[in-house]
Every structure is written in C-alpha cells, then in structure tokens.
Design an enzyme around this catalytic site. Sequence first.
Site, PDB file in Angstrom:
ATOM      1  N   THR A 176       0.905  -1.157   0.000  1.00 33.61           N
ATOM      2  CA  THR A 176       0.000   0.000   0.000  1.00 33.61           C
ATOM      3  C   THR A 176       0.926   1.183   0.000  1.00 33.61           C
ATOM      4  O   THR A 176       2.090   1.055   0.385  1.00 33.61           O
ATOM      5  CB  THR A 176      -0.870  -0.007   1.279  1.00 33.61           C
ATOM      6  OG1 THR A 176      -1.887  -1.002   1.160  1.00 33.61           O
ATOM      7  CG2 THR A 176      -1.559   1.315   1.542  1.00 33.61           C
ATOM      8  N   ILE A 205     -13.169  -5.134   0.152  1.00 29.67           N
ATOM      9  CA  ILE A 205     -12.728  -3.773   0.483  1.00 29.67           C
ATOM     10  C   ILE A 205     -11.870  -3.865   1.736  1.00 29.67           C
ATOM     11  O   ILE A 205     -12.272  -4.463   2.730  1.00 29.67           O
ATOM     12  CB  ILE A 205     -13.950  -2.852   0.697  1.00 29.67           C
ATOM     13  CG1 ILE A 205     -14.713  -2.722  -0.638  1.00 29.67           C
ATOM     14  CG2 ILE A 205     -13.509  -1.476   1.193  1.00 29.67           C
ATOM     15  CD1 ILE A 205     -16.029  -1.987  -0.540  1.00 29.67           C
ATOM     16  N   GLY A 206     -10.668  -3.306   1.667  1.00 31.36           N
ATOM     17  CA  GLY A 206      -9.734  -3.398   2.794  1.00 31.36           C
ATOM     18  C   GLY A 206      -9.823  -2.189   3.706  1.00 31.36           C
ATOM     19  O   GLY A 206     -10.847  -1.495   3.773  1.00 31.36           O
ATOM     20  N   ASP A 207      -8.743  -1.924   4.405  1.00 30.82           N
ATOM     21  CA  ASP A 207      -8.726  -0.847   5.401  1.00 30.82           C
ATOM     22  C   ASP A 207      -8.482   0.538   4.798  1.00 30.82           C
ATOM     23  O   ASP A 207      -8.868   1.547   5.373  1.00 30.82           O
ATOM     24  CB  ASP A 207      -7.643  -1.117   6.443  1.00 30.82           C
ATOM     25  CG  ASP A 207      -6.256  -1.240   5.822  1.00 30.82           C
ATOM     26  OD1 ASP A 207      -6.120  -1.918   4.779  1.00 30.82           O
ATOM     27  OD2 ASP A 207      -5.307  -0.660   6.366  1.00 30.82           O
ATOM     28  N   HIS A 228      -2.220  -6.107   6.944  1.00 27.37           N
ATOM     29  CA  HIS A 228      -3.370  -6.980   6.699  1.00 27.37           C
ATOM     30  C   HIS A 228      -4.648  -6.219   7.063  1.00 27.37           C
ATOM     31  O   HIS A 228      -5.026  -6.114   8.221  1.00 27.37           O
ATOM     32  CB  HIS A 228      -3.223  -8.253   7.534  1.00 27.37           C
ATOM     33  CG  HIS A 228      -4.081  -9.359   7.063  1.00 27.37           C
ATOM     34  ND1 HIS A 228      -3.760 -10.669   7.188  1.00 27.37           N
ATOM     35  CD2 HIS A 228      -5.273  -9.343   6.419  1.00 27.37           C
ATOM     36  CE1 HIS A 228      -4.713 -11.428   6.667  1.00 27.37           C
ATOM     37  NE2 HIS A 228      -5.644 -10.626   6.198  1.00 27.37           N
ATOM     38  N   GLY A 229      -5.313  -5.718   6.017  1.00 27.76           N
ATOM     39  CA  GLY A 229      -6.366  -4.720   6.198  1.00 27.76           C
ATOM     40  C   GLY A 229      -7.499  -5.121   7.114  1.00 27.76           C
ATOM     41  O   GLY A 229      -8.032  -4.290   7.858  1.00 27.76           O
TER      42      GLY A 229
HETATM   43  N1  ASP Z   1      -3.721  -2.753   3.743  1.00 29.18           N
HETATM   44  C1  ASP Z   1      -3.834  -3.311   2.426  1.00 29.18           C
HETATM   45  C2  ASP Z   1      -5.075  -4.110   2.335  1.00 29.18           C
HETATM   46  O1  ASP Z   1      -5.351  -4.914   3.208  1.00 29.18           O
HETATM   47  C3  ASP Z   1      -2.680  -4.146   2.002  1.00 29.18           C
HETATM   48  C4  ASP Z   1      -1.323  -3.789   2.545  1.00 29.18           C
HETATM   49  O2  ASP Z   1      -1.121  -2.683   2.998  1.00 29.18           O
HETATM   50  O3  ASP Z   1      -0.425  -4.640   2.523  1.00 29.18           O
HETATM   51  O4  ASP Z   1      -5.765  -3.987   1.357  1.00 29.18           O
END
Ligand code: ASP
Length: 311
Positions: A176, A205-207, A228-229
């Site tokens: 990210t 949809i992630g964080d 890990h979102g």
């Molecule tokens: N945070 C991002 C997601 O989970 C991925 C990452 O930052 O590695 O979509």
Amino acid sequence: MTIALALHGGAGTLRRSDMDAELERAYRAGLEQALEAGHAVLRGGGAALDAVCAAVCALEDDPLFNAGRGSVFNLDGKQEMEAAVMDGIRQDAGSVAGLSGVRNPVLLARAVMERTPHVTLGYAAAEDFARRAGLEMRPPEYFHTDKRWQALLAEKERLANGGSDEDISEDRKHGTVGAVALDAQGRLAAATSTGGRTAKWPGRIGDTPVIGAGTWADAYCAVSATGHGEYFVRAAAGHEISARIRHLDETVAQACDAVVYGQLLTMGGTGGVVAVDRYGRVALPFNCEGMYRAAIDGAGLRTVAIYRGED
Ligand code: ASP
C-alpha cells in the site's frame, strides 16, 4: 512554523537477503522522489492535503509499489484499487473502492471529498464520476506488471494447495502507499492508496478506504496504514491512535506503538503505520520485518529506510 511529512510504500517480509542491489536502489529512489514531491509542497507554503496527494501520486505512478500502476490482482485477475484522503482540520474525508482505470485513485478520493455530498464511492459509479470529474484514465496495460501477475499465479497455486490467506510471508502479495503531513499553518492530512491484497476476493474492500482504519486525520494527528487490512479495520487503527493521544495524553510514538505492537499484533494483524502529530513529530512503527518508509520530521530529521533498525 514546523512542517513534516512521512510516507510508506508497504510493509511485510522485506529482507536484505531477498533484494538485489539494483532493485533496492530503485525502491529507495521511488521513496526519495515521493518524499521530495510532498515536501516541496510544504516548503513552498502549500497545504498538507496537497502535499500528501503529491507524495501518493508519485508512488501510484511508480510500478514498484502496490497502488495505481503496479497494483496487485484479485482472484479474477482484475485490479480493484482503493484510496482515501482526510483533511484533519475540517475532519473531512473522501474514499474510493473497487476502481479500475483511474490513473491516480487518490485524486478521485479527493474529488469525492470536495465535489460530492458523500464520503465513499465504489466500482463502476466511482469510475463514471472519475470521467465526469476529468481525471486521467488509463487502459488495463498501463496498470499491469508481470511481477504482480506472477504473484497472483503463485498465490492461487498456494491457496489451491491448502495455503492460508493469513500468510503474508511474501511482500509481493500486498503493499500500500500512503503519506501524512503537517503544513506551516498547522493543518494535518493523510492519504492512502492500494491495490489491496493479491488474490483477494472480487469486491473485497480493505482498510485503506475505511476512514478511521487505514486512513485518519484530525487536529491531533494524521495516520496512514499498511498491512493486513481486515485487522486494521477491526481495530479502527487510525482512529484508535488519535483517540489514545486525545484521551490518554500519549505521544504519537506511544499511541502508534500501543496499536501496532500491542492491539494489532495481539489480534494477529501484521503491518505498520506512518503518523505525524501537530508538533511535527513523526512515528514509523511496523510489527513485521520491514516497511518501505521515508520522512522529514518537524526538526528536519530525514529518514529513507526499508529494513528494521535502519532509522
Ligand atoms: N492494507 C492493504 C489491504 O489490506 C494491504 C497492505 O497494505 O499490505 O488492502
């Protein structure tokens, strides 16, 4: 007046032994370029919001990082990008999810904040809005990189052989980009952009676009996360860092450590954040092996680092 900028380009298992010298130089050059793009805005008296957008656009345009060009692929072999911005003084925010074709998703998130009555837009409707808003669109080939495609094939094979989605042992699978800034007028802002996680479910949809999870800014601090979102959403990580500063009178470093090494790690969530407070103090903690990161804090201290123990 104090100015400060910090940014990240993703966190994970980043070991010196896995990186060749040329690739490492390219990553560091990408971080330097984004740092300069953002810091030049601040030095020129520009707004924190403009600075974080400039830094994130530079990283989105760099195919090495998982955002914009070079985003990872989902299970269907599509790139579904996400981004968010937050203006700390107005506590206003915009975010987008499920995007394809938009060169700089962070600029679309900003357009949602500034030009719509909403905070979050997604999928085809968000792409339609991008066209109407006059944002630059690009064909699929622009975003495609062989590195990310190979990572998808490898991840699908690993999952087919019973591998767990929790395993983040390879940095090719995620990443990210994000930036936080304090400008000369005391304004804080945050921006984050991502392709998400390799082999994510279509529609996941992630964080990053969840305000208060991967992206947050208010009058106390600005935070952008990578990792890990799902865990960052469940911990409301960005907002939690600010809440600790406000309610417990912690420093930005203490608040970030409590969330990144305490709460998130206890839950099983790996990753890191970059954060800046209203005094220009910067924190860059991560609970995994490395995080692409760069900063110039309020005292002028400059960091460009990848591995643990470098700063
Ligand atoms: N945070 C991002 C997601 O989970 C991925 C990452 O930052 O590695 O979509």
